[in-house]
Design a protein around this motif. Structure first.
Motif, PDB file in Angstrom:
ATOM      1  N   ALA A  52      51.872  40.902  32.744  1.00  0.00           N
ATOM      2  CA  ALA A  52      53.233  40.457  33.026  1.00  0.00           C
ATOM      3  C   ALA A  52      53.262  39.522  34.231  1.00  0.00           C
ATOM      4  CB  ALA A  52      54.148  41.661  33.276  1.00  0.00           C
ATOM      5  N   GLU A  70      52.018  36.100  33.386  1.00  0.00           N
ATOM      6  CA  GLU A  70      53.005  35.335  32.621  1.00  0.00           C
ATOM      7  C   GLU A  70      54.253  35.017  33.440  1.00  0.00           C
ATOM      8  OE1 GLU A  70      53.726  37.754  29.238  1.00  0.00           O
ATOM      9  OE2 GLU A  70      51.684  37.553  28.434  1.00  0.00           O
ATOM     10  N   ASP A  86      56.520  37.089  34.255  1.00  0.00           N
ATOM     11  CA  ASP A  86      57.606  37.788  33.577  1.00  0.00           C
ATOM     12  C   ASP A  86      58.134  38.929  34.446  1.00  0.00           C
ATOM     13  OD1 ASP A  86      59.306  39.114  31.851  1.00  0.00           O
ATOM     14  OD2 ASP A  86      57.983  38.908  30.113  1.00  0.00           O
ATOM     15  N   ALA A 137      59.562  42.074  32.597  1.00  0.00           N
ATOM     16  CA  ALA A 137      58.490  42.936  32.099  1.00  0.00           C
ATOM     17  C   ALA A 137      57.864  43.730  33.229  1.00  0.00           C
ATOM     18  CB  ALA A 137      57.424  42.099  31.391  1.00  0.00           C
ATOM     19  N   THR A 149      65.999  38.839  39.727  1.00  0.00           N
ATOM     20  CA  THR A 149      65.692  37.432  39.480  1.00  0.00           C
ATOM     21  C   THR A 149      66.736  36.510  40.086  1.00  0.00           C
ATOM     22  OG1 THR A 149      66.816  37.566  37.335  1.00  0.00           O
ATOM     23  CG2 THR A 149      64.425  37.910  37.349  1.00  0.00           C
TER      24      THR A 149
END
Length: 208
Positions: free
Chosen positions: A106, A109, A111, A114, A163
């Motif tokens: 994760a 990537e 992410d 995730a 985020t």
């Protein structure tokens, strides 16, 4: 508070003395010395995004590093004995272990959602029964936009990954009011890429 503050201070002293007295000890030697003082201190000496195995002495640099995100830290006004938590942990009864391979994938990537789903800390099985509010804080973070939330170390601090900065700020505001906590902070992922030196700009900000 479960954030390795003492370990980070110890690591800073080791690194600082090595520079101040021009000892020129290699990083590997500093990490070996650090291990005699605490299992998480070698990581604090190395810094960056690192996979720690064994009891903390087997360190592997991870590239690309942990992706950028905002982090909310929330600490209950209680003191947790790390030694007591480890003594109380029943390893043979731990059913769920963190998915390290999944987390590394994760991170590679970039992410963050995730990563949030893969967070895990077996010490929660000891500390949360002692301080149930830790679980409530985690739940509140998730309800208010965190991609994932977890107790840090042996606790009691809980961190949440976000985020969006505004979501992180709003979650922090809610947590302060909901749990009457003073120690709630919004920060962000910061790292020094392996093999590069850190310096500061004239206004004090970090720059690589």
């Amino acid at each position: 508070a479960g954030l390795a503050g003492g370990s980070a201070d110890c690591a800073a002293v080791l690194v600082g003395m090595n520079k101040l007295f021009s000892l020129k000890l290699p990083a590997k030697k500093l990490e070996e010395l650090a291990l005699t003082m605490g299992t998480d201190i070698p990581y604090c000496v190395r810094r960056g995004t690192v996979l720690a195995e064994g009891v903390g002495e087997v360190l592997t640099n991870i590239e690309p590093p942990c992706p950028f995100c905002y982090v909310v830290l929330a600490k209950l006004p209680v003191t947790v004995s790390t030694a007591k938590v480890y003594q109380s942990l029943k390893w043979d009864q731990v059913e769920h272990h963190p998915d390290t391979k999944g987390m590394l994938a994760a991170m590679a990537e970039g992410d963050v959602p995730a990563m949030g789903r893969l967070l895990g800390n077996v010490l929660e099985t000891v500390t949360i029964p002692m301080y149930p509010k830790i679980a409530d804080i985690k739940e509140s973070m998730l309800e208010n936009g965190a991609e994932g939330a977890l107790m840090s170390g042996s606790g009691p601090t809980v961190f949440g990954l976000f985020t969006k900065q505004e979501r992180a700020k709003e979650a922090a505001k809610i947590l302060r009011k909901q749990f009457a906590m003073r120690d709630v902070f919004v920060t962000q992922i910061y790292h020094v890429p392996h093999g590069k030196k850190e310096r500061r700009t004239t206004d004090g900000r970090h720059k690589i």
